[in-house]
Motif scaffolding. Structure first.
Motif, short mmCIF file in Angstrom:
data_model
loop_
_atom_site.label_atom_id
_atom_site.label_comp_id
_atom_site.label_asym_id
_atom_site.label_seq_id
_atom_site.Cartn_x
_atom_site.Cartn_y
_atom_site.Cartn_z
N ALA A 143 6.14 29.18 27.07
CA ALA A 143 5.44 27.98 26.81
C ALA A 143 4.00 28.04 26.66
O ALA A 143 3.35 27.96 25.74
CB ALA A 143 5.77 26.33 27.48
N ARG A 144 3.44 29.52 27.56
CA ARG A 144 2.20 30.13 27.45
C ARG A 144 2.01 30.83 26.21
O ARG A 144 1.00 30.70 25.73
CB ARG A 144 1.93 31.07 28.82
CG ARG A 144 1.95 30.32 29.76
CD ARG A 144 1.54 31.54 30.83
NE ARG A 144 2.65 31.85 31.07
CZ ARG A 144 3.48 32.12 31.93
NH1 ARG A 144 3.31 31.26 33.15
NH2 ARG A 144 3.80 32.93 32.57
N HIS A 179 8.40 21.73 38.19
CA HIS A 179 6.32 21.75 37.61
C HIS A 179 7.15 22.50 36.68
O HIS A 179 5.46 22.63 35.88
CB HIS A 179 5.89 23.07 38.69
CG HIS A 179 6.25 21.81 39.72
ND1 HIS A 179 5.35 22.44 40.78
CD2 HIS A 179 6.23 20.43 40.40
CE1 HIS A 179 4.87 21.58 42.08
NE2 HIS A 179 5.51 20.16 41.07
N ALA A 180 7.39 23.98 36.75
CA ALA A 180 7.43 24.31 35.08
C ALA A 180 7.93 24.07 33.74
O ALA A 180 7.21 23.97 32.72
CB ALA A 180 8.11 25.75 34.94
N PHE A 185 5.71 21.30 28.73
CA PHE A 185 5.88 19.98 28.10
C PHE A 185 4.42 19.97 27.64
O PHE A 185 3.78 19.51 27.34
CB PHE A 185 6.59 18.38 28.34
CG PHE A 185 6.50 17.56 27.33
CD1 PHE A 185 7.48 17.53 27.06
CD2 PHE A 185 6.02 16.51 27.33
CE1 PHE A 185 7.41 16.10 26.20
CE2 PHE A 185 5.57 16.07 26.78
CZ PHE A 185 6.49 15.25 25.91
N GLY A 186 3.30 19.64 28.93
CA GLY A 186 1.94 19.34 27.98
C GLY A 186 1.52 20.50 27.40
O GLY A 186 0.82 20.36 26.38
N LEU A 187 1.57 21.70 27.18
CA LEU A 187 1.48 23.03 26.54
C LEU A 187 1.95 22.80 25.45
O LEU A 187 1.13 22.63 24.20
CB LEU A 187 1.90 24.56 27.04
CG LEU A 187 0.79 24.84 28.52
CD1 LEU A 187 1.68 25.65 28.96
CD2 LEU A 187 -0.30 24.92 28.73
N LEU A 188 3.02 22.64 25.25
CA LEU A 188 3.71 22.09 23.57
C LEU A 188 3.31 21.06 23.11
O LEU A 188 3.14 20.68 21.93
CB LEU A 188 5.23 22.36 23.42
CG LEU A 188 5.71 23.98 23.96
CD1 LEU A 188 6.98 23.67 24.15
CD2 LEU A 188 5.03 25.07 23.61
N ALA A 189 2.91 19.23 24.61
CA ALA A 189 2.53 18.53 23.02
C ALA A 189 1.48 18.84 22.92
O ALA A 189 0.80 18.06 21.93
CB ALA A 189 3.33 17.71 24.18
#
Length: 453
Positions: A143-144, A179-180, A185-189
């Motif tokens: 994700a990062r 949490h991961a 999801f927040g990063l990709l969204a």
């Protein structure tokens, strides 16, 4: 000292083979085969001392006693920290797979296949702490980097492992899987608020994995309830492509809405396109699970205030719920009635309900033969429609025509309590004045009703 399970262990070898023998005999007799009288006796060393069933995944404790993995892990998960047979200390990490016994059990099953014994499959190796941390780290790292494909694949791995066994699920949860996944999801969204293609697939995998690790804590809810994340959720609900992604999005939203987190609920209500997407899932269902999840979310949103109730009424949630109720099952009926009752707290909802030809007949029909919860919501919704104003007179007449008076009398005779009893009594008083001028028909007969579609 008398140990708690020592007696059970001593009789396991005698009791379990006889139980298995009788079961096999009945099965064979039911098939009518020539071997109806053949007795199949399970060897005593194949029987778990806890479950008294044949072991499928034998593990040995440091005390030398062999158990079925599911049984002994359940024993330890319930707060015990000793070997059930010897009473000596034992930890989850001390359990070692007993491959020799497992192979003997499998060989015995194969040898007795003709007698109806099924082979025990080779168990999967459970996830260890190091493995769980590696899987969770893979989700976060991908994700990062913004690697959509790798993140989706890592989330799919976490989901598959978590669904294999409760032990795996707990291990991954302890490593921070929820949490991961929420952070991913927040990063990709945030990078792609209008989701489609590969991004939609990866976000769908993340949401599907997240459902394995419910309930979500405050930090996880905060990630999913951020404006970019909610915008992506609304996009997935509306045109997420794959059915699985839309269902997972609806289930995660239900988790947020029903968690009691006021901030998350307010964020959902403010999210652009979210209310439209939820009503769309009710109007045009894609699956039973998604519809029920959307109804639960809609109920919490509509119940949060008059503004939200009015917004949902404007979007057509009332006719959508009424149409859904005509042929709905128990679970869907309860949820649709809850949404309908909440929407009638707004004037726009009342007007919409009174304008629909099926509203009153459906409410009267759902008073009985569904559940106590459905009865409560049906009576409450009918009470809201009939209680005041000149425009309520047609609703009262329609309610009498489809048999509401008789059903309310029966409801009070059968027994109800609290608010439902009060509102049923009030409804009877409202309807009593018009009884002589209205012809009653069967509530299940909708043939004479003009449907608006």
């Amino acid at each position: 000292m008398v140990l708690p399970m020592s007696r059970a262990t001593r009789v396991a070898g005698r009791l379990m083979p006889e139980i298995s023998l009788l079961r096999r005999g009945r099965k064979s007799a039911a098939r009518g085969g020539d071997d109806a009288e053949v007795e199949v006796s399970v060897p005593a060393n194949f029987v778990c001392p806890i479950s008294l069933e044949m072991m499928r995944d034998p593990v040995t404790a440091p005390t030398g006693i062999t158990y079925d993995r599911e049984s002994v892990e359940g024993w330890l998960a319930r707060g015990h920290d000793t070997c059930p047979v010897t009473g000596r200390p034992v930890r989850l990490a001390d359990l070692v797979p007993n491959h020799a016994t497992r192979r003997m059990i499998q060989d015995w099953c194969v040898a007795n296949r003709a007698r109806g014994v099924e082979r025990v499959p080779t168990p999967r190796v459970p996830v260890g702490e190091d493995d769980a941390e590696e899987v969770v780290a893979g989700v976060s790292a991908a994700a990062r980097r913004g690697d959509v494909a790798a993140c989706g694949a890592a989330a799919a791995t976490a989901r598959a492992l978590g669904r294999e066994s409760e032990r795996n699920r707990r291990c991954l949860a302890g490593a921070g899987a929820a949490h991961a996944l929420s952070s991913a999801f927040g990063l990709l969204a945030g990078e792609a608020p209008i989701v489609e293609g590969a991004v939609a697939g990866a976000l769908g995998e993340i949401l599907a994995a997240l459902t394995v690790f419910f309930p979500l804590d405050e930090e996880c809810r905060s990630c999913i309830a951020s404006p970019p994340s909610l915008k992506s959720l609304a996009s997935l609900l509306s045109h997420g492509g794959e059915l699985a992604a839309r269902v997972s999005a609806a289930v995660v939203l239900r988790e947020l809405a029903s968690s009691g987190d006021r901030h998350a609920l307010e964020a959902i209500a403010r999210a652009h396109g979210m209310c439209d997407a939820l009503v769309g899932l009710v109007t045009s269902p894609v699956s039973s699970q998604a519809t029920k999840a959307a109804l639960v979310t809609a109920y919490y949103l509509v119940s949060s205030g008059d503004r939200a109730a009015a917004r949902f009424a404007e979007l057509g949630v009332v006719p959508a719920a009424v149409e859904l109720l005509v042929d709905a099952d128990k679970g869907t009926s309860e949820k649709a009635l809850a949404v309908l009752d909440a929407a009638l707290c707004a004037d726009a909802g009342v007007e919409s309900a009174r304008a629909h030809a099926l509203t009153v007949p459906v409410l009267v029909k759902k008073m009985f033969r569904v559940s106590d919860m459905a009865t409560d919501f049906a009576v409450s919704a009918l009470w809201r429609l009939c209680r005041a104003g000149a425009s309520a007179a047609p609703c009262r007449a329609e309610a009498l025509r489809v048999g509401a008076f008789q059903k309310l009398l029966l409801l009070l005779q059968v027994g109800c309590a609290g608010v439902t009893k009060e509102r049923a009594s009030e409804l009877l008083k409202m309807l009593n004045g018009s009884r002589g001028s209205v012809e009653c028909i069967e509530t299940v007969d909708f043939k004479g009703l003009k449907r608006p579609f």
